[in-house]
Structure formats: structure tokens, C-alpha cells
Scaffold this active site. Structure first.
Site, PDB file in Angstrom:
ATOM      1  N   ASP A   1       0.997  -1.304  -0.007  1.00 51.60           N
ATOM      2  CA  ASP A   1       0.118  -0.012  -0.137  1.00 51.60           C
ATOM      3  C   ASP A   1       0.810   1.181   0.047  1.00 51.60           C
ATOM      4  O   ASP A   1       0.383   2.274   0.563  1.00 51.60           O
ATOM      5  CB  ASP A   1      -0.965   0.003   1.207  1.00 51.60           C
ATOM      6  CG  ASP A   1      -0.475  -0.152   2.556  1.00 51.60           C
ATOM      7  OD1 ASP A   1       1.123  -0.366   2.416  1.00 51.60           O
ATOM      8  OD2 ASP A   1      -0.847   0.029   3.560  1.00 51.60           O
TER       9      ASP A   1
ATOM     10  N   LYS B   1       4.368   1.642  16.191  1.00 48.40           N
ATOM     11  CA  LYS B   1       3.123   2.749  16.351  1.00 48.40           C
ATOM     12  C   LYS B   1       3.332   3.187  17.987  1.00 48.40           C
ATOM     13  O   LYS B   1       2.507   2.911  18.664  1.00 48.40           O
ATOM     14  CB  LYS B   1       1.759   1.801  16.270  1.00 48.40           C
ATOM     15  CG  LYS B   1       1.621   1.399  14.883  1.00 48.40           C
ATOM     16  CD  LYS B   1       0.174   0.922  14.343  1.00 48.40           C
ATOM     17  CE  LYS B   1       0.129   0.763  12.981  1.00 48.40           C
ATOM     18  NZ  LYS B   1       0.669  -0.150  12.304  1.00 48.40           N
TER      19      LYS B   1
ATOM     20  N   ASP C   1       1.676   6.421   2.090  1.00 48.73           N
ATOM     21  CA  ASP C   1       1.232   5.234   2.607  1.00 48.73           C
ATOM     22  C   ASP C   1      -0.295   5.182   2.068  1.00 48.73           C
ATOM     23  O   ASP C   1      -0.909   6.220   2.940  1.00 48.73           O
ATOM     24  CB  ASP C   1       1.514   5.012   4.002  1.00 48.73           C
ATOM     25  CG  ASP C   1       0.226   3.978   4.996  1.00 48.73           C
ATOM     26  OD1 ASP C   1      -0.098   3.467   4.219  1.00 48.73           O
ATOM     27  OD2 ASP C   1      -0.029   4.331   6.002  1.00 48.73           O
TER      28      ASP C   1
HETATM   29  N1  GDD Z   1      -0.295 -11.602   3.496  1.00 42.66           N
HETATM   30  C1  GDD Z   1      -0.718 -10.952   4.563  1.00 42.66           C
HETATM   31  N2  GDD Z   1      -1.267 -11.367   5.675  1.00 42.66           N
HETATM   32  N3  GDD Z   1      -0.642  -9.454   4.412  1.00 42.66           N
HETATM   33  C2  GDD Z   1      -0.991  -8.629   5.648  1.00 42.66           C
HETATM   34  C3  GDD Z   1      -1.476  -9.252   6.710  1.00 42.66           C
HETATM   35  C4  GDD Z   1      -1.565 -10.723   6.647  1.00 42.66           C
HETATM   36  O1  GDD Z   1      -2.162 -11.233   7.794  1.00 42.66           O
HETATM   37  N4  GDD Z   1      -1.661  -8.267   7.317  1.00 42.66           N
HETATM   38  C5  GDD Z   1      -1.162  -7.152   6.851  1.00 42.66           C
HETATM   39  N5  GDD Z   1      -0.762  -7.539   5.374  1.00 42.66           N
HETATM   40  C6  GDD Z   1      -0.191  -6.377   4.466  1.00 42.66           C
HETATM   41  C7  GDD Z   1      -1.288  -5.226   4.229  1.00 42.66           C
HETATM   42  O2  GDD Z   1      -2.102  -5.687   3.088  1.00 42.66           O
HETATM   43  C8  GDD Z   1      -0.333  -4.348   3.849  1.00 42.66           C
HETATM   44  O3  GDD Z   1       0.072  -4.126   2.563  1.00 42.66           O
HETATM   45  C9  GDD Z   1       0.888  -4.354   4.641  1.00 42.66           C
HETATM   46  O4  GDD Z   1       0.910  -5.672   4.869  1.00 42.66           O
HETATM   47  C10 GDD Z   1       1.138  -3.496   5.987  1.00 42.66           C
HETATM   48  O5  GDD Z   1       0.017  -3.865   6.728  1.00 42.66           O
HETATM   49  P1  GDD Z   1      -0.894  -2.428   7.202  1.00 42.66           P
HETATM   50  O6  GDD Z   1      -2.033  -2.923   8.058  1.00 42.66           O
HETATM   51  O7  GDD Z   1      -1.125  -1.455   5.993  1.00 42.66           O
HETATM   52  O8  GDD Z   1       0.080  -1.675   8.159  1.00 42.66           O
HETATM   53  P2  GDD Z   1       0.345  -0.442   8.560  1.00 42.66           P
HETATM   54  O9  GDD Z   1       0.177   0.552   7.469  1.00 42.66           O
HETATM   55  O10 GDD Z   1      -0.393  -0.058   9.892  1.00 42.66           O
HETATM   56  O11 GDD Z   1       1.940  -0.040   8.939  1.00 42.66           O
HETATM   57  C11 GDD Z   1       2.849  -0.681   8.239  1.00 42.66           C
HETATM   58  O12 GDD Z   1       3.248   0.171   7.317  1.00 42.66           O
HETATM   59  C12 GDD Z   1       3.856   1.374   7.685  1.00 42.66           C
HETATM   60  C13 GDD Z   1       4.285   2.145   6.461  1.00 42.66           C
HETATM   61  O13 GDD Z   1       3.218   2.372   5.685  1.00 42.66           O
HETATM   62  C14 GDD Z   1       4.018  -0.934   9.191  1.00 42.66           C
HETATM   63  O14 GDD Z   1       4.940  -1.751   8.172  1.00 42.66           O
HETATM   64  C15 GDD Z   1       4.729   0.051   9.834  1.00 42.66           C
HETATM   65  O15 GDD Z   1       5.646  -0.373  10.384  1.00 42.66           O
HETATM   66  C16 GDD Z   1       5.120   1.099   8.842  1.00 42.66           C
HETATM   67  O16 GDD Z   1       5.524   2.124   9.269  1.00 42.66           O
HETATM   68 MG    MG Z   2      -0.547   0.301   5.315  1.00 42.35          MG
END
Ligand code: GDD
Ligand code: MG
Length: 340
Positions: free
Chosen positions: A104, A155, A215
Site C-alpha cells: 500500500d 506505532k 502510505d
Molecule cells: N499476506 C498478509 N497477511 N498480508 C498482510 C497481513 C496478513 O495477515 N496483514 C497485513 N498485511 C499487509 C497489508 O495488506 C499491507 O500491505 C502490509 O501488510 C502492511 O499492513 P498495514 O495494515 O497496511 O500496516 P500499517 O500501514 O498499519 O503499518 C505498516 O506500514 C507502515 C508504513 O506504511 C508497518 O509496516 C509500519 O511499521 C510502517 O511504518
Molecule cells: Mg499500511
């Protein structure tokens, strides 16, 4: 080299658009956003493993029709395994140094430079970094002058954040990382794996992205990513095939076969395929889902309309979804936020 794209999240912060669609397939300038990520991968990456779960059939369909010149494998988890568990589940496809990518993100990351830094430092993990003002929704690092990361907190409360540099969601890794992840259970890369690798004193480095980074986690950042790419490509609007534009459009993406009626105005918005914006309607800073209708004279501002909905009257700061919530869709945010 292999790249694993984490594409299994529910995208709860992007509902109702994600009630009907896998988040990586949300269109930006009429192209699924995962395309930008795959197109930015270097030649060296010959295999892409899509770690899928929610709406994996849609991802399969998309990759059957679209050729990126790389081998694409859809690796379906039996249940959501988290950002770490999904990587472990792709272990059989990994043959050496590999990339892990959140699906994303829209950014100007230079993967070749990141991989070079990883190799020069003989690192176990190298993660991409980006500075932000509000670190609350991200993973935050403490980094030394030589680029070594000595702390990773997912976070954190703002007062507990070690810096303003955040995890930008792209990693280069060695296979040793897989030894840190249990098989078959939900494991968060950010909450469990990264802190342990750092504690063990392994080489954990940061690569700062230059240029831009968004993001696409929320409706606001989705709209922002659309604006950013329009600007980068020097486009006023992106207009899909077979659409009819009879009103005024500004800084917007209009999907294939969409209609923008006479005397209407679409500004800083994303209109999906087949949507209809009625005569005299105004749509500002909003997203209108596939085949949805904004009635004649309606006003939509700072709002999001799911697929197949109809909007009448004045809507401001609203999430429009009148149908039942799909079975199994979580009520609250999941993904890497769950603590195992
Ligand atoms: N296959 C799979 N299985 N993918 C997953 C799962 C799962 O169980 N859970 C989450 N994802 C994928 C999401 O689709 C996304 O592409 C990515 O892993 C990160 O998950 P998000 O839910 O978008 O996390 P976030 O945005 O809260 O935080 C993450 O991204 C930030 C930057 O945008 C973390 O990596 C943070 O540390 C980071 O700063
Ligand atoms: Mg994300």
C-alpha cells in the site's frame, strides 16, 4: 531475486472501498496501485510472490490478465498470518537475498540503491525509511550515523518515539530472518521480528528514500497519492476509456466508462469505473465507487461512496455504504496491529 508483496490485509481504514475489493487493486490514475510497486522493481527481481488472503481471487484475476515480465506467484495463506507469518509462509520460494514490500505504498524508492547498501553493509536486514511529522501510525527507528538501526518501535506514543524516521514498508533481507518467525501462527514482523533481530546484534540498517512517499492507508492518503501522481506525471486529470466528460473536472481520476454530467464539477476526487456524476452535481475531495451514482444536483464533499451506491442531497464527511457488511470482514483494524 524474489520479492514478497504483503497483500493480504483487509484495508479496514479504506472501507467501504475494501468491502468489495482487495486494497492493492484500488485504482490510482485508473491503474491498480500494486502495479506501480511491481513496475518499480529492478530487473534483478525475477519472481514476485503475492502474499494474499482477503480477496485473493481478485488478485489472481488481475495477474492472469496483466503481464509484468516477471514470474508472479499468488501464495494464499490459510488464514491471516500477519506481516511476519506471511513471509515465513513464502519460505519455499526464497533462494537468497530477498525483498519484502508492503503493498500500500506509492513512492520513488530506488530499490537498486537499497539493495546495494544492504550488500555493502553485509546487513541481515535493511529497511527503507521516510521522515514524517506524526509517527503514531508507523514503525519508528533509532538510527546511528553509520546507518545502523538500534531500535524499532511499532506505532509508539509520540513521546516514546525515538525519532521522526519511520519504516517506509520495503525491506531487503537475508534468509536468516526466517529463523526468527514461527510457522503457522500470526507473527508481526514489526512488533516481534525486527526488535529481536536488533536485540541479537545482527546488522540492521536503514536506507532513506529520497523524493516522495505516501502510505495509502486511509481515504485522505489515497486521495493524496492520486494528486501526487497526477502532479508527477504533469497531468491535470486522468480520464479512463469510454468515459463521457460533459462537466468540469479538476485534479481528478475518472474511471473507464464513467459519466460526468453537464454543469457538474469534479474536483480533487477519484471516480471509479462506470460511476455516474449527475447533472449539476459537485464532487470535491471524495471517492465514488464503481457503478455508483451521484444524483443530479447532489453535493459530495470529503466523503467516500462504496461500489454500487446512490447518493442524493448534500453529503459532507460521510462514508456511504447501505448494504450489509461482507461476512467475515473485521469490525476493527487488524493486520500487523494484532499482538500475538
Ligand atoms: N499476506 C498478509 N497477511 N498480508 C498482510 C497481513 C496478513 O495477515 N496483514 C497485513 N498485511 C499487509 C497489508 O495488506 C499491507 O500491505 C502490509 O501488510 C502492511 O499492513 P498495514 O495494515 O497496511 O500496516 P500499517 O500501514 O498499519 O503499518 C505498516 O506500514 C507502515 C508504513 O506504511 C508497518 O509496516 C509500519 O511499521 C510502517 O511504518
Ligand atoms: Mg499500511
Amino acid at each position: 531475486m524474489e520479492a514478497i508483496i504483503l497483500a493480504g490485509g483487509f484495508g479496514t481504514r479504506l472501507r467501504p472501498l475494501t468491502y468489495t475489493r482487495a486494497k492493492p487493486l484500488l485504482p490510482i490514475l485508473n491503474k491498480p496501485m500494486i502495479s506501480y510497486l511491481i513496475e518499480s522493481l529492478p530487473k534483478e527481481v525475477s519472481k514476485v510472490v503475492i502474499a494474499a488472503n482477503y480477496k485473493k481471487e481478485q488478485l489472481e484475476d488481475f495477474f492472469l490478465k496483466k503481464d509484468f515480465g516477471k514470474e508472479i506467484i499468488i501464495n494464499e495463506e490459510p488464514k491471516p498470518l500477519g506481516t511476519g507469518g506471511a513471509v515465513k509462509f513464502a519460505e519455499k520460494y526464497i533462494t537468497g537475498t530477498f525483498l519484502v514490500l508492503n503493498s500500500d505504498i506509492i513512492s520513488s524508492i530506488n530499490f537498486q540503491e537499497m539493495i546495494k547498501l544492504h550488500r555493502d553493509k553485509k546487513a541481515t536486514v535493511t529497511i527503507s525509511l521516510w521522515p514524517v511529522e506524526n509517527v503514531r501510525e508507523f514503525g519508528v527507528v533509532k538510527i546511528e550515523e553509520d546507518g545502523r538501526i538500534t531500535k524499532f518501535v511499532e506505532k509508539p506514543k509520540p513521546e516514546e518515539a525515538p525519532s521522526n524516521l519511520i519504516n517506509a514498508g520495503a525491506y531487503c533481507m537475508e534468509q536468516d530472518v526466517l529463523d526468527y518467525i514461527d510457522t503457522g501462527r500470526l507473527v508481526s514482523m514489526e512488533q516481534e521480528v525486527f526488535p529481536r533481530i536488533i536485540d541479537d546484534g545482527k546488522g540492521f540498517y536503514g536506507y532513506k528514500i529520497e523524493g516522495y512517499w505516501v502510505d495509502v492507508g486511509r481515504i485522505e492518503s489515497y486521495l493524496k497519492a492520486n494528486q501526487l501522481l497526477l502532479d508527477k506525471l504533469g497531468l491535470e486529470n486522468a480520464v479512463g476509456k469510454g468515459s463521457k466528460i460533459r462537466g468540469t473536472i479538476r485534479k481528478s481520476s475518472i474511471g473507464n466508462g464513467a459519466i460526468v454530467g453537464r454543469n457538474s464539477m469534479v474536483d480533487s476526487s477519484i471516480i471509479f469505473d462506470g460511476a455516474i456524476i449527475g447533472e449539476g452535481a459537485r464532487v470535491v475531495n471524495s471517492v465514488v465507487g464503481e457503478n455508483s451514482v451521484v444524483a443530479d444536483g447532489a453535493i459530495l464533499s470529503n466523503s467516500v461512496v462504496g461500489d454500487g451506491e446512490e447518493v442524493k442531497g448534500i453529503k459532507e464527511n460521510e462514508v456511504i455504504w447501505t448494504k450489509p457488511i461482507p461476512k467475515g470482514y473485521p469490525r476493527t483494524q487488524v493486520g500487523n496491529v494484532i499482538r500475538a
